[in-house]
Motif scaffolding. Structure first.
Motif, PDB file in Angstrom:
ATOM      1  N   GLN A 255       0.863  -1.181   0.000  1.00  0.00           N
ATOM      2  CA  GLN A 255       0.000   0.000   0.000  1.00  0.00           C
ATOM      3  C   GLN A 255       0.897   1.228   0.000  1.00  0.00           C
ATOM      4  N   MET A 256       0.744   2.057  -1.006  1.00  0.00           N
ATOM      5  CA  MET A 256       1.589   3.237  -1.159  1.00  0.00           C
ATOM      6  C   MET A 256       0.721   4.489  -1.088  1.00  0.00           C
ATOM      7  N   ASN A 257       0.945   5.299  -0.088  1.00  0.00           N
ATOM      8  CA  ASN A 257       0.198   6.540   0.112  1.00  0.00           C
ATOM      9  C   ASN A 257       1.122   7.740  -0.024  1.00  0.00           C
ATOM     10  N   SER A 258       0.522   8.900  -0.187  1.00  0.00           N
ATOM     11  CA  SER A 258       1.291  10.150  -0.293  1.00  0.00           C
ATOM     12  C   SER A 258       2.425  10.011  -1.304  1.00  0.00           C
ATOM     13  N   LEU A 259       2.092   9.513  -2.459  1.00  0.00           N
ATOM     14  CA  LEU A 259       3.119   9.246  -3.463  1.00  0.00           C
ATOM     15  C   LEU A 259       3.762  10.523  -3.970  1.00  0.00           C
ATOM     16  N   LYS A 260       5.038  10.410  -4.280  1.00  0.00           N
ATOM     17  CA  LYS A 260       5.829  11.531  -4.771  1.00  0.00           C
ATOM     18  C   LYS A 260       6.380  11.184  -6.160  1.00  0.00           C
ATOM     19  N   PRO A 261       6.704  12.184  -6.947  1.00  0.00           N
ATOM     20  CA  PRO A 261       7.288  11.893  -8.272  1.00  0.00           C
ATOM     21  C   PRO A 261       8.526  11.001  -8.178  1.00  0.00           C
ATOM     22  N   GLU A 262       9.293  11.126  -7.113  1.00  0.00           N
ATOM     23  CA  GLU A 262      10.500  10.299  -6.966  1.00  0.00           C
ATOM     24  C   GLU A 262      10.186   8.845  -6.656  1.00  0.00           C
ATOM     25  N   ASP A 263       8.920   8.526  -6.436  1.00  0.00           N
ATOM     26  CA  ASP A 263       8.522   7.127  -6.276  1.00  0.00           C
ATOM     27  C   ASP A 263       8.308   6.440  -7.632  1.00  0.00           C
ATOM     28  N   THR A 264       8.404   7.194  -8.703  1.00  0.00           N
ATOM     29  CA  THR A 264       8.266   6.614 -10.034  1.00  0.00           C
ATOM     30  C   THR A 264       9.352   5.583 -10.272  1.00  0.00           C
ATOM     31  N   ALA A 265       8.917   4.361 -10.611  1.00  0.00           N
ATOM     32  CA  ALA A 265       9.860   3.258 -10.776  1.00  0.00           C
ATOM     33  C   ALA A 265       9.096   2.022 -11.223  1.00  0.00           C
ATOM     34  N   VAL A 266       9.847   1.010 -11.600  1.00  0.00           N
ATOM     35  CA  VAL A 266       9.270  -0.315 -11.767  1.00  0.00           C
ATOM     36  C   VAL A 266       9.420  -1.022 -10.421  1.00  0.00           C
ATOM     37  N   TYR A 267       8.319  -1.555  -9.940  1.00  0.00           N
ATOM     38  CA  TYR A 267       8.307  -2.215  -8.639  1.00  0.00           C
ATOM     39  C   TYR A 267       8.297  -3.729  -8.839  1.00  0.00           C
TER      40      TYR A 267
END
Length: 129
Positions: A87-99
């Motif tokens: 669960q990912m909340n308060s996402l930021k542009p720097e969270d952009t990635a392949v998970y």
């Protein structure tokens, strides 16, 4: 062998939320049981090395999260469904990635890439500003 299939990625605006899932299957999952596996999430942003996001122990009792994601991300598992979630909340542009989802059959809690034996294909997360 173990097959891991991630889902739930997509495009979201900064401040939004996403929930990633990883379903595990395969002969050794059936044989040893999903609860025999430590599970983890990693991510790889463009031009960067893959990094640790979170891990979860076999019974779900221990859930270390990377410092930069602490308080925003939560990892969980459902051993009856052979599934883990992020669960990912308060996402930021720097969270952009392949998970990526990862698995290893061990009683230990693993937070390094080299400790995992099985990997999924990854799911793309894009956070727009």
């Amino acid at each position: 062998q173990v097959q891991l299939i991630e889902s739930g990625g997509g495009l979201v605006q900064a401040g939004g939320s996403l929930r990633l899932s990883c379903a595990a299957s395969g002969r050794t999952i059936s044989g040893y049981g999903f609860s025999s596996y430590c599970m983890g999430w990693f991510r790889q942003a463009p031009g960067k090395e893959r990094e640790f996001v979170a891990a979860i122990s076999r019974n779900g009792g221990s859930t270390p999260i990377a410092d930069s994601m602490e308080g925003r991300f939560t990892i969980s598992r459902d051993n009856a469904k052979n599934t883990i979630h992020l669960q990912m909340n308060s996402l930021k542009p720097e969270d952009t990635a392949v998970y990526y989802c990862a698995a290893v059959r061990t009683f230990r809690l693993i937070n390094r890439q080299s400790g995992y034996d099985y990997w999924g294909q990854g799911t793309q997360v894009i956070v727009s500003s």
